[in-house]
Scaffold this motif. Sequence first.
Motif, PDB file in Angstrom:
ATOM      1  N   GLN A 162      13.116  -9.029   8.290  1.00 18.54           N
ATOM      2  CA  GLN A 162      13.618 -10.383   8.085  1.00 18.54           C
ATOM      3  C   GLN A 162      13.725 -10.703   6.605  1.00 18.54           C
ATOM      4  OE1 GLN A 162      11.353 -13.433  10.049  1.00 18.54           O
ATOM      5  NE2 GLN A 162      12.697 -15.085   9.378  1.00 18.54           N
ATOM      6  N   GLU A 163      14.863 -11.278   6.203  1.00 19.61           N
ATOM      7  CA  GLU A 163      15.046 -11.753   4.831  1.00 19.61           C
ATOM      8  C   GLU A 163      14.518 -13.185   4.755  1.00 19.61           C
ATOM      9  OE1 GLU A 163      18.582 -12.071   1.480  1.00 19.61           O
ATOM     10  OE2 GLU A 163      19.085 -12.346   3.606  1.00 19.61           O
ATOM     11  N   LEU A 164      13.550 -13.408   3.861  1.00 16.13           N
ATOM     12  CA  LEU A 164      12.940 -14.726   3.726  1.00 16.13           C
ATOM     13  C   LEU A 164      13.615 -15.574   2.661  1.00 16.13           C
ATOM     14  CD1 LEU A 164       9.165 -13.698   3.881  1.00 16.13           C
ATOM     15  CD2 LEU A 164      10.627 -14.500   5.758  1.00 16.13           C
ATOM     16  N   GLY A 165      14.283 -14.957   1.711  1.00 14.08           N
ATOM     17  CA  GLY A 165      14.882 -15.672   0.587  1.00 14.08           C
ATOM     18  C   GLY A 165      14.115 -15.420  -0.687  1.00 14.08           C
ATOM     19  N   ASP A 166      14.756 -15.720  -1.844  1.00 15.54           N
ATOM     20  CA  ASP A 166      14.121 -15.501  -3.153  1.00 15.54           C
ATOM     21  C   ASP A 166      13.653 -14.054  -3.323  1.00 15.54           C
ATOM     22  OD1 ASP A 166      14.474 -18.215  -3.808  1.00 15.54           O
ATOM     23  OD2 ASP A 166      12.588 -18.736  -2.805  1.00 15.54           O
ATOM     24  N   GLU A 167      14.491 -13.131  -2.859  1.00 14.77           N
ATOM     25  CA  GLU A 167      14.183 -11.694  -2.941  1.00 14.77           C
ATOM     26  C   GLU A 167      12.861 -11.328  -2.251  1.00 14.77           C
ATOM     27  OE1 GLU A 167      15.311 -13.112  -6.259  1.00 14.77           O
ATOM     28  OE2 GLU A 167      17.181 -12.788  -5.143  1.00 14.77           O
ATOM     29  N   ARG A 168      12.544 -12.013  -1.159  1.00 16.09           N
ATOM     30  CA  ARG A 168      11.346 -11.702  -0.373  1.00 16.09           C
ATOM     31  C   ARG A 168      11.765 -11.302   1.041  1.00 16.09           C
ATOM     32  NH1 ARG A 168       8.548 -15.960   0.844  1.00 16.09           N
ATOM     33  NH2 ARG A 168       6.467 -15.033   0.946  1.00 16.09           N
ATOM     34  N   TYR A 169      11.018 -10.332   1.585  1.00 18.81           N
ATOM     35  CA  TYR A 169      11.371  -9.781   2.898  1.00 18.81           C
ATOM     36  C   TYR A 169      10.090  -9.568   3.715  1.00 18.81           C
ATOM     37  CZ  TYR A 169      15.585  -8.822   0.223  1.00 18.81           C
ATOM     38  OH  TYR A 169      16.691  -8.955  -0.574  1.00 18.81           O
ATOM     39  N   GLN A 170      10.233  -9.646   5.025  1.00 17.50           N
ATOM     40  CA  GLN A 170       9.076  -9.533   5.913  1.00 17.50           C
ATOM     41  C   GLN A 170       9.311  -8.427   6.945  1.00 17.50           C
ATOM     42  OE1 GLN A 170       7.218 -13.233   7.430  1.00 17.50           O
ATOM     43  NE2 GLN A 170       7.593 -12.408   9.486  1.00 17.50           N
ATOM     44  N   LEU A 171       8.267  -7.633   7.181  1.00 22.45           N
ATOM     45  CA  LEU A 171       8.311  -6.558   8.177  1.00 22.45           C
ATOM     46  C   LEU A 171       7.251  -6.834   9.239  1.00 22.45           C
ATOM     47  CD1 LEU A 171       8.443  -3.473   5.750  1.00 22.45           C
ATOM     48  CD2 LEU A 171      10.368  -4.817   6.642  1.00 22.45           C
ATOM     49  N   ASP A 172       7.624  -6.715  10.497  1.00 16.33           N
ATOM     50  CA  ASP A 172       6.689  -6.919  11.602  1.00 16.33           C
ATOM     51  C   ASP A 172       6.797  -5.762  12.579  1.00 16.33           C
ATOM     52  OD1 ASP A 172       5.571  -9.881  11.455  1.00 16.33           O
ATOM     53  OD2 ASP A 172       7.701 -10.000  10.923  1.00 16.33           O
ATOM     54  N   TYR A 173       5.656  -5.250  13.032  1.00 14.99           N
ATOM     55  CA  TYR A 173       5.616  -4.210  14.060  1.00 14.99           C
ATOM     56  C   TYR A 173       4.218  -4.179  14.653  1.00 14.99           C
ATOM     57  CZ  TYR A 173       3.678  -1.516  10.105  1.00 14.99           C
ATOM     58  OH  TYR A 173       2.936  -1.085   9.037  1.00 14.99           O
ATOM     59  N   VAL A 174       4.041  -3.358  15.655  1.00 12.68           N
ATOM     60  CA  VAL A 174       2.741  -3.248  16.331  1.00 12.68           C
ATOM     61  C   VAL A 174       2.177  -1.853  16.080  1.00 12.68           C
ATOM     62  CG1 VAL A 174       1.525  -3.287  18.538  1.00 12.68           C
ATOM     63  CG2 VAL A 174       3.352  -4.944  18.083  1.00 12.68           C
ATOM     64  N   ALA A 175       0.885  -1.801  15.728  1.00 13.85           N
ATOM     65  CA  ALA A 175       0.205  -0.526  15.480  1.00 13.85           C
ATOM     66  C   ALA A 175      -0.972  -0.398  16.445  1.00 13.85           C
ATOM     67  CB  ALA A 175      -0.278  -0.457  14.035  1.00 13.85           C
ATOM     68  N   PRO A 176      -0.765   0.250  17.604  1.00 13.24           N
ATOM     69  CA  PRO A 176      -1.890   0.451  18.529  1.00 13.24           C
ATOM     70  C   PRO A 176      -2.995   1.266  17.865  1.00 13.24           C
ATOM     71  CG  PRO A 176       0.222   0.934  19.588  1.00 13.24           C
ATOM     72  CD  PRO A 176       0.492   0.780  18.125  1.00 13.24           C
ATOM     73  N   PRO A 177      -4.240   1.139  18.335  1.00 12.89           N
ATOM     74  CA  PRO A 177      -5.353   1.916  17.754  1.00 12.89           C
ATOM     75  C   PRO A 177      -5.050   3.415  17.736  1.00 12.89           C
ATOM     76  CG  PRO A 177      -6.177   0.265  19.277  1.00 12.89           C
ATOM     77  CD  PRO A 177      -4.684   0.259  19.431  1.00 12.89           C
ATOM     78  N   GLY A 178      -5.244   4.025  16.573  1.00 11.82           N
ATOM     79  CA  GLY A 178      -5.034   5.473  16.452  1.00 11.82           C
ATOM     80  C   GLY A 178      -3.586   5.895  16.312  1.00 11.82           C
ATOM     81  N   SER A 179      -2.649   4.949  16.253  1.00 11.98           N
ATOM     82  CA  SER A 179      -1.226   5.296  16.162  1.00 11.98           C
ATOM     83  C   SER A 179      -0.863   5.651  14.719  1.00 11.98           C
ATOM     84  CB  SER A 179      -0.372   4.119  16.635  1.00 11.98           C
ATOM     85  OG  SER A 179      -0.539   3.006  15.771  1.00 11.98           O
TER      86      SER A 179
END
Length: 329
Positions: free
Chosen positions: A31-48
């Motif tokens: 996701q582009e947040l604006g002002d040259e800032r960006y966001q990453l989201d994902y899921v990391a299960p235990p041990g992945s």
Amino acid sequence: MKTLLILLGLLLALLLPTHGHDTSVLVFRFQELGDERYQLDYVAPPGSPQGEAPPVLPAHATWEQEPQLPAGPVRLIFATDGKPLSGEDRIVLPWRCSGVLVHAFWRSGETARRFIPRGDEGIVLTIGELRAGVGGTGEAAKRYTLLGVEHMLTGWDHLLFVAGLLLLVKGWRQVVATITTFTLAHSLTLGLSTLGWVKFESGVVEVLIAFSIAVLAVEIIHVSRGQAGITARKPWLVSFLFGLIHGLGFAGVMEDLGLPRQDLPVALLFFNLGVELGQLAMIGLWFAIVKALRAMKLALPLRFAWAPGYALGIIAMVWCLDRAVGLFS
């Protein structure tokens, strides 16, 4: 000799993965947040793998905070140094999963969905590919075909089931009929399940797939003793019935991708094509090996004709028990 074979079969069963349909496809949000800032989201299960290392950013980008990788949902924010990301910039995901389904959201309101398979460097997200209108049907066809090929060639239970069929059938006519009915059956349930018309619990499907290999193993042993049953006499019938179950296993890949309905026709068609290409590659390799062994006049002695059936059966039953236990854990 039988004791040695049993020990070998148990060793192979422990070395081969018990879950033949672990697609390891990750849903990733950019996701582009604006002002040259960006966001990453994902899921990391235990041990992945995604819980062990963060994404690798372009050289001119830095994390706002040192990445924290808790087990579960992960949210990371980064900024670029004075200029927004360009189409040539790349984010590399150094993970071992088969690929990621990326949802991209831009401040302009533009959105895009892309499936990015793993490459030599890992999973490379080129920013230009995350724009709407980039990567048409041809690119999608290539990606889903490759995913289907990879899933078939790394799905040990599918490979061993096809190998069991090839051990039973005699002559090209039987080979063609048996493999064709297997293809038709798993294509049918793959389509029905992906479209949501047929649903089965994935853990039960995994147990049934392992059981299908065990059935073939028993018949291979019977044939070695001159006691051919219906599986050997009509392999096309058995391949069709169990092919329906294997198709449900393939459908787990499509379900994990979480595709929108409008993407389903292309994904379903070309993923299935990839599965068939992988299956044909495996069969071609099988007959090449058989031809080479015959040319070298190497063959299994008749008194050990039962050995492949025992080895296949031991692996299948270990899988069956392991997956059955997993239903209650």
